[in-house]
Design a protein around this motif. Sequence first.
Motif, PDB file in Angstrom:
ATOM      1  N   LEU A   2      97.051  -4.101 -30.084  1.00 59.17           N
ATOM      2  CA  LEU A   2      98.085  -4.377 -30.959  1.00 59.17           C
ATOM      3  C   LEU A   2      98.786  -5.839 -30.467  1.00 59.17           C
ATOM      4  O   LEU A   2      99.638  -5.571 -29.347  1.00 59.17           O
ATOM      5  CB  LEU A   2      99.064  -3.398 -31.196  1.00 59.17           C
ATOM      6  N   LEU A   3      98.373  -6.875 -31.124  1.00 61.71           N
ATOM      7  CA  LEU A   3      98.888  -8.106 -30.397  1.00 61.71           C
ATOM      8  C   LEU A   3     100.242  -8.384 -31.173  1.00 61.71           C
ATOM      9  O   LEU A   3     100.533  -8.145 -32.322  1.00 61.71           O
ATOM     10  CB  LEU A   3      97.983  -9.253 -31.191  1.00 61.71           C
ATOM     11  N   THR A   4     101.177  -8.589 -30.292  1.00 62.65           N
ATOM     12  CA  THR A   4     102.773  -8.615 -30.396  1.00 62.65           C
ATOM     13  C   THR A   4     103.230 -10.058 -30.278  1.00 62.65           C
ATOM     14  O   THR A   4     102.778 -10.906 -29.513  1.00 62.65           O
ATOM     15  CB  THR A   4     103.463  -7.702 -29.550  1.00 62.65           C
ATOM     16  N   VAL A   5     103.650 -10.443 -31.255  1.00 63.95           N
ATOM     17  CA  VAL A   5     104.312 -11.908 -31.131  1.00 63.95           C
ATOM     18  C   VAL A   5     105.901 -12.054 -31.291  1.00 63.95           C
ATOM     19  O   VAL A   5     106.767 -11.332 -31.862  1.00 63.95           O
ATOM     20  CB  VAL A   5     103.757 -12.862 -32.552  1.00 63.95           C
ATOM     21  N   GLU A   6     106.292 -12.506 -30.231  1.00 63.32           N
ATOM     22  CA  GLU A   6     107.849 -12.749 -29.917  1.00 63.32           C
ATOM     23  C   GLU A   6     108.130 -14.253 -29.855  1.00 63.32           C
ATOM     24  O   GLU A   6     107.462 -15.050 -29.958  1.00 63.32           O
ATOM     25  CB  GLU A   6     108.135 -12.195 -28.322  1.00 63.32           C
ATOM     26  N   ARG A   7     109.263 -14.546 -30.398  1.00 63.89           N
ATOM     27  CA  ARG A   7     110.066 -15.841 -30.483  1.00 63.89           C
ATOM     28  C   ARG A   7     111.535 -15.384 -30.159  1.00 63.89           C
ATOM     29  O   ARG A   7     112.219 -14.579 -30.403  1.00 63.89           O
ATOM     30  CB  ARG A   7     110.084 -16.448 -32.247  1.00 63.89           C
ATOM     31  N   ASP A   8     111.969 -16.279 -28.881  1.00 60.08           N
ATOM     32  CA  ASP A   8     113.167 -16.017 -28.349  1.00 60.08           C
ATOM     33  C   ASP A   8     113.408 -14.491 -27.850  1.00 60.08           C
ATOM     34  O   ASP A   8     114.489 -14.071 -28.057  1.00 60.08           O
ATOM     35  CB  ASP A   8     114.439 -16.444 -29.241  1.00 60.08           C
ATOM     36  N   GLY A   9     112.548 -14.043 -27.466  1.00 65.43           N
ATOM     37  CA  GLY A   9     112.406 -12.714 -26.760  1.00 65.43           C
ATOM     38  C   GLY A   9     112.553 -11.565 -27.724  1.00 65.43           C
ATOM     39  O   GLY A   9     112.765 -10.440 -27.693  1.00 65.43           O
ATOM     40  N   ILE A  48     110.459  -9.880 -31.068  1.00 61.13           N
ATOM     41  CA  ILE A  48     109.179  -9.265 -31.823  1.00 61.13           C
ATOM     42  C   ILE A  48     109.456  -9.923 -33.383  1.00 61.13           C
ATOM     43  O   ILE A  48     110.434  -9.124 -33.963  1.00 61.13           O
ATOM     44  CB  ILE A  48     108.791  -7.840 -31.783  1.00 61.13           C
ATOM     45  N   VAL A  49     108.621 -10.687 -33.645  1.00 61.22           N
ATOM     46  CA  VAL A  49     108.590 -11.305 -34.981  1.00 61.22           C
ATOM     47  C   VAL A  49     107.389 -10.925 -35.827  1.00 61.22           C
ATOM     48  O   VAL A  49     107.402 -11.177 -37.286  1.00 61.22           O
ATOM     49  CB  VAL A  49     108.972 -12.768 -35.202  1.00 61.22           C
ATOM     50  N   ALA A  50     106.420 -10.527 -35.184  1.00 58.32           N
ATOM     51  CA  ALA A  50     105.037 -10.377 -36.007  1.00 58.32           C
ATOM     52  C   ALA A  50     104.291  -9.449 -35.092  1.00 58.32           C
ATOM     53  O   ALA A  50     104.523  -9.273 -33.768  1.00 58.32           O
ATOM     54  CB  ALA A  50     104.388 -11.511 -36.327  1.00 58.32           C
ATOM     55  N   CYS A  51     103.163  -9.025 -35.678  1.00 52.01           N
ATOM     56  CA  CYS A  51     102.246  -8.234 -35.025  1.00 52.01           C
ATOM     57  C   CYS A  51     100.915  -8.011 -35.755  1.00 52.01           C
ATOM     58  O   CYS A  51     100.767  -8.337 -36.855  1.00 52.01           O
ATOM     59  CB  CYS A  51     102.680  -6.671 -34.540  1.00 52.01           C
ATOM     60  N   CYS A  52      99.742  -7.624 -35.124  1.00 52.61           N
ATOM     61  CA  CYS A  52      98.514  -7.409 -35.735  1.00 52.61           C
ATOM     62  C   CYS A  52      97.493  -6.640 -34.817  1.00 52.61           C
ATOM     63  O   CYS A  52      97.473  -6.724 -33.549  1.00 52.61           O
ATOM     64  CB  CYS A  52      97.849  -8.549 -36.309  1.00 52.61           C
ATOM     65  N   GLN A  53      96.699  -5.944 -35.658  1.00 51.34           N
ATOM     66  CA  GLN A  53      95.840  -4.975 -34.655  1.00 51.34           C
ATOM     67  C   GLN A  53      94.569  -5.682 -34.576  1.00 51.34           C
ATOM     68  O   GLN A  53      94.185  -6.328 -35.603  1.00 51.34           O
ATOM     69  CB  GLN A  53      95.736  -3.621 -35.437  1.00 51.34           C
ATOM     70  N   LEU A  54      94.041  -5.433 -33.675  1.00 45.71           N
ATOM     71  CA  LEU A  54      92.470  -6.068 -33.229  1.00 45.71           C
ATOM     72  C   LEU A  54      91.664  -4.925 -32.542  1.00 45.71           C
ATOM     73  O   LEU A  54      91.974  -4.249 -31.717  1.00 45.71           O
ATOM     74  CB  LEU A  54      92.367  -7.124 -32.211  1.00 45.71           C
TER      75      LEU A  54
END
Length: 183
Positions: A70-77, A79-85
């Motif tokens: 579960l790829l997690t995307v952070e901006r300024d600490g 979590i702003v987005a995610c996606c499953q691979l």
Amino acid sequence: MDTAATGTAPGLTFRDATDADADALVALIESAYRGDSSRTGWTTEADILEGQRTDQEGVLAVIKAPGSRLLTVERDGRIVACCQLEHRGDHAYFGLFAVSPEQQGGGLGKVIMAEAERTARETWGAKEMHMTVISVRNDLIAWYERRGYRRTGEMTPFPYGDERFGIPQRDDLQFELLVKPLA
């Protein structure tokens, strides 16, 4: 994975989700797809599905599953987005894609898709990316088509009666398989 993105999206950090992220990820996914908060963005499913999109148990299952990330995307600490691979032999499956409604429309989704495709290709040698999209989501399907995905016409039924996936507001929901080569 824990890599910092460069180029078109400065300030983003991509990493694998941990169990401690589950509550924040559920909140993110729900905000992107369900209820009034989802209407801030363009990916809302609020007109076709009510109820939950996922829950803590579902998110933890993705985090813990072998061959799944579960790829997690952070901006300024934050979590702003995610996606499953998910590794599935010669291809990877892309799912559980959510971008915070306030962050939608600014190109973040394109950056995440590119990173997910690169990760699947480099980590697993995936030759294709597969995903399923609710077939009546024409705007969303068109967005994926602009990113090189093609409709296959291969449909699977929506799980009517299983409220873990939401409460359908129409009787014509089904999932269509979209595919993109990762050469």
